[in-house]
Motif scaffolding. Structure first.
Motif, mmCIF file in Angstrom:
data_model
loop_
_atom_site.group_PDB
_atom_site.id
_atom_site.type_symbol
_atom_site.label_atom_id
_atom_site.label_comp_id
_atom_site.label_asym_id
_atom_site.label_seq_id
_atom_site.Cartn_x
_atom_site.Cartn_y
_atom_site.Cartn_z
ATOM 1 N N LEU A 177 0.827 -1.209 0.000
ATOM 2 C CA LEU A 177 0.000 0.000 0.000
ATOM 3 C C LEU A 177 0.862 1.260 0.000
ATOM 4 O O LEU A 177 0.708 2.132 -0.856
ATOM 5 N N TYR A 178 1.788 1.325 0.940
ATOM 6 C CA TYR A 178 2.612 2.527 1.031
ATOM 7 C C TYR A 178 3.605 2.622 -0.119
ATOM 8 O O TYR A 178 4.016 3.721 -0.500
ATOM 9 N N GLY A 179 3.977 1.487 -0.702
ATOM 10 C CA GLY A 179 4.849 1.527 -1.878
ATOM 11 C C GLY A 179 4.144 2.148 -3.074
ATOM 12 O O GLY A 179 4.723 2.946 -3.820
ATOM 13 N N VAL A 180 2.867 1.785 -3.263
ATOM 14 C CA VAL A 180 2.086 2.372 -4.358
ATOM 15 C C VAL A 180 1.939 3.881 -4.147
ATOM 16 O O VAL A 180 2.122 4.689 -5.085
ATOM 17 N N LEU A 181 1.613 4.263 -2.917
ATOM 18 C CA LEU A 181 1.459 5.694 -2.631
ATOM 19 C C LEU A 181 2.785 6.429 -2.784
ATOM 20 O O LEU A 181 2.835 7.548 -3.311
ATOM 21 N N ALA A 182 3.865 5.797 -2.337
ATOM 22 C CA ALA A 182 5.178 6.422 -2.503
ATOM 23 C C ALA A 182 5.535 6.567 -3.975
ATOM 24 O O ALA A 182 6.098 7.591 -4.400
ATOM 25 N N GLY A 183 5.205 5.556 -4.764
ATOM 26 C CA GLY A 183 5.452 5.660 -6.207
ATOM 27 C C GLY A 183 4.663 6.787 -6.837
ATOM 28 O O GLY A 183 5.154 7.488 -7.734
ATOM 29 N N PHE A 184 3.424 6.967 -6.346
ATOM 30 C CA PHE A 184 2.611 8.062 -6.859
ATOM 31 C C PHE A 184 3.237 9.414 -6.508
ATOM 32 O O PHE A 184 3.262 10.335 -7.326
ATOM 33 N N ILE A 185 3.756 9.522 -5.283
ATOM 34 C CA ILE A 185 4.402 10.781 -4.879
ATOM 35 C C ILE A 185 5.657 11.030 -5.703
ATOM 36 O O ILE A 185 5.920 12.146 -6.156
ATOM 37 N N TYR A 363 -0.386 13.927 3.687
ATOM 38 C CA TYR A 363 0.723 14.401 2.855
ATOM 39 C C TYR A 363 0.512 14.063 1.391
ATOM 40 O O TYR A 363 0.920 14.817 0.498
ATOM 41 N N LEU A 364 -0.133 12.927 1.123
ATOM 42 C CA LEU A 364 -0.475 12.597 -0.266
ATOM 43 C C LEU A 364 -1.464 13.614 -0.820
ATOM 44 O O LEU A 364 -1.326 14.091 -1.963
ATOM 45 N N LEU A 365 -2.480 13.974 -0.011
ATOM 46 C CA LEU A 365 -3.448 14.980 -0.448
ATOM 47 C C LEU A 365 -2.768 16.333 -0.663
ATOM 48 O O LEU A 365 -3.082 17.048 -1.626
#
Length: 610
Positions: A177-185, A363-365
């Motif tokens: 989950l956090y890897g996908v979000l980190a990749g998006f960032i 932080y993603l938002l």
């Protein structure tokens, strides 16, 4: 007896409370009960040799004040199953200074995991997201684990017990989950850097740096940076949260200077510039302060600047473009996540690090909202630029049309002016021609004698000056002949002035008939006196021409209607090469003297000046 039963009941309750029994198939226990005590013992022998007042924690979370530096934890585990169990005791706080776990049977340390206070020589860098104590419990046996903690700040300590396979599943889901979000960032970071390379807008560059710093902050908070990024940099493990939190908040200043705050707001621009310089100084000074002070300063300054950002965003949204509400949402979210993180640092909230998705999602938002706001800002600037260009183009076209109209009017006016000029020029040319004719007539009148139609005395004065200069320049002989009608006064007295005028005209006509060369001319010098101007003529030729004229007149019988007359004339000749061009009258004076001599010697003769 009753008192004994009560004591035994209390002991049973106490034991059942302090011991965690594992029954049948065990998978996980996310809130593990434990006991703690404040003690400065360095070894397990020192700890067990003293009387201790253990405090029990049923919730599995420990909140302690910063004045409690050295803490011992005791976890009692009982295996009630028929098989040996491999277990993992998880200490979900990677911000602790030092963690050491002991098993009483072995009396040795099985885990050393420091974070801060890295000046102690026995410490090693953190290499996992959380600290894991591997335990193996035999069937129907128990074990007691002692954990020694050292920390310089607020201590929140969530303990959990996991089966290795279950823990692997849990961390795999979390990493995915956090890897996908980190990749998006990371994709948003690269997108902003790419937009900067294409558009050369500096706010895209600072946005990429801001999102990259936010990504580093999240990686630090959730333990990834300790394992994958700077596992050997102890000082960055210690100060990473304060530095990344402060820098990520401060990097919004150049973005606001370029987007949210107009260039005309000089005072606000100056304040933001000062804040940026102060922030650079503070970022350089944070690693020099103690960790807790640095973290406190970072949170305080981040709170203050975020409030300022939010006020600027609200003001811009009220007075400017509608999409500025994205800035309001972004800074409101930033303020929320700062409050949320500070509650954990103050000990108001506690939970395992991996179970705190709110910070990551906030932080993603923020990253998504920042990218959206800057793209809208660029689109608006582009649209404004296009509108401005279109307005300039329309203005240029209007100016061109006006210029063409002016040129057309100017051409028409020029045509009219040229036509008028041509008419005026034609009239002027006609007038000039008439004037030239009049001038020629006037010049002719000025040159000719009105009575005899030969050249007059004025023209003679000009001609003789020219011929004297020519004679001197070319060294040729110039001859001047002075002619005078004999006894002309008697003709006027006896026959009147009309006959006298006719006689003068007749004499002038005969003289003109004897002149053959173009340059030879006769002039009426005055009254009945004439003068011949003979350039390049020797004295003999001048005497011969004068004699011919005298002879022709003396042999001619003049008929003037009322009377018939015979007339004679006398002539004086002077011939010489001119030496002084400034004295042309010398020729006429000397020729006149020769004429006077001819008159004295009886008239009707030609004499040369000697």
């Amino acid at each position: 007896m009753i008192r004994l039963l009560c004591v035994l009941l209390c002991m049973f309750v106490t034991f059942s409370t302090h011991a965690f029994e594992i029954k049948e198939t065990f998978s996980k226990r996310e809130t593990l009960p434990f006991s703690y005590v404040q003690n400065n013992s360095e070894t397990l022998e020192q700890l067990t040799s003293t009387e201790l007042d253990w405090q029990h924690v049923d919730s599995g979370f420990l909140h302690l004040k910063p004045d409690l530096k050295n803490i011992w934890l005791k976890v009692v585990l009982n295996n009630q199953t028929n098989q040996d169990l491999p277990l993992l005791l998880s200490v979900n706080n990677n911000q602790l200074d030092n963690i050491t776990a002991f098993i009483p049977e072995q009396n040795r340390s099985i885990l050393v995991a420091p974070n801060s206070e890295y000046q102690l020589g026995a410490q090693q860098p953190i290499s996992h997201q959380v600290q894991l104590v591997p335990i193996k419990l035999s069937a129907h046996e128990g074990s007691t684990i002692f954990i020694k903690l050292k920390n310089s700040g607020q201590t929140y300590l969530p303990l959990s017990l996991w089966h290795p396979i279950e823990y692997l599943k849990y961390t795999s889901k979390f990493n995915l989950l956090y890897g996908v979000l980190a990749g998006f960032i990371v994709a948003m970071v690269l997108t902003n850097i790419s937009l900067y390379s294409f558009t050369h807008k500096h706010y895209f560059l600072f946005a990429g740096l801001t999102i990259a710093t936010i990504w580093l902050l999240n990686a630090h908070l959730y333990g990834f940076s300790h394992r994958y990024i700077y596992s050997n940099w102890l000082w960055l493990q210690q100060y990473g949260q304060a530095l990344f939190l402060f820098i990520s908040t401060w990097l919004f200043i150049p973005i606001l200077k370029s987007t949210l705050v107009p260039k005309s707001a000089l005072r606000t621009q100056y304040i933001l510039s000062v804040m940026l310089k102060v922030g650079l100084i503070c970022a350089a000074a944070l690693p020099m302060a103690p960790y807790r002070i640095a973290l406190f300063v970072a949170f305080t300054l981040s709170f203050a600047t975020t409030v300022i950002y939010l006020a600027l965003a609200v003001n811009a949204y009220r007075h400017s473009a509608p999409f500025y509400k994205a800035y309001v949402l972004m800074f409101s979210t930033l303020l929320l996540v700062l409050v949320y993180q500070s509650t954990f640092e103050l000990g108001l909230l506690s939970s395992p690090v991996l179970d705190r998705p709110l910070s990551y999602l906030c932080y993603l938002l923020i990253s998504m909202t920042l990218s959206y706001a800057l793209v809208r800002q660029f689109i608006q600037e582009r649209d404004n630029k296009i509108k401005h260009q279109q307005a300039r183009l329309a203005q240029t076209r209007a100016e061109d049309a006006l210029l063409k109209e002016r040129l057309l009017i100017q051409e028409q006016a020029q045509e009219k002016l040229e036509t008028s000029i041509d008419e005026r020029t034609f009239k002027l040319e006609v007038t000039l021609r008439e004037l030239q004719e009049k001038n020629r007539e006037l010049e002719k009148l000025n040159m000719e004698d009105a009575l005899t139609k030969v050249k007059n005395r004025r023209y003679f004065d000009k001609r003789i000056l020219m011929e004297v200069r020519r004679s001197r320049r070319e060294q040729t002989t110039l001859s001047v002949v002075m002619l005078d009608i004999d006894h002309f006064k008697k003709i006027n007295d006896n026959y009147g002035h009309v006959v006298g005028d006719q006689a003068i005209c007749a004499i002038a006509k005969i003289i003109e008939q004897h002149l053959k060369r173009p340059l030879d001319e006769v002039f009426r010098y005055g009254g009945e006196e004439f003068v011949l101007l003979l350039p390049n003529t020797q004295q003999d030729g001048a005497l011969e021409l004068a004699e011919q004229i005298r002879h022709s007149i003396s042999t001619t019988n003049f008929d003037f209607a009322v009377v018939q007359l015979q007339m004679t004339l006398s002539a004086g000749v002077y011939s010489a090469i001119a030496n002084d061009s400034k004295n042309p009258t010398l020729f006429t004076d000397l020729a006149d003297k020769a004429l006077y001599q001819a008159k004295q010697q009886g008239r009707n003769q030609v004499l040369a000046y000697e």
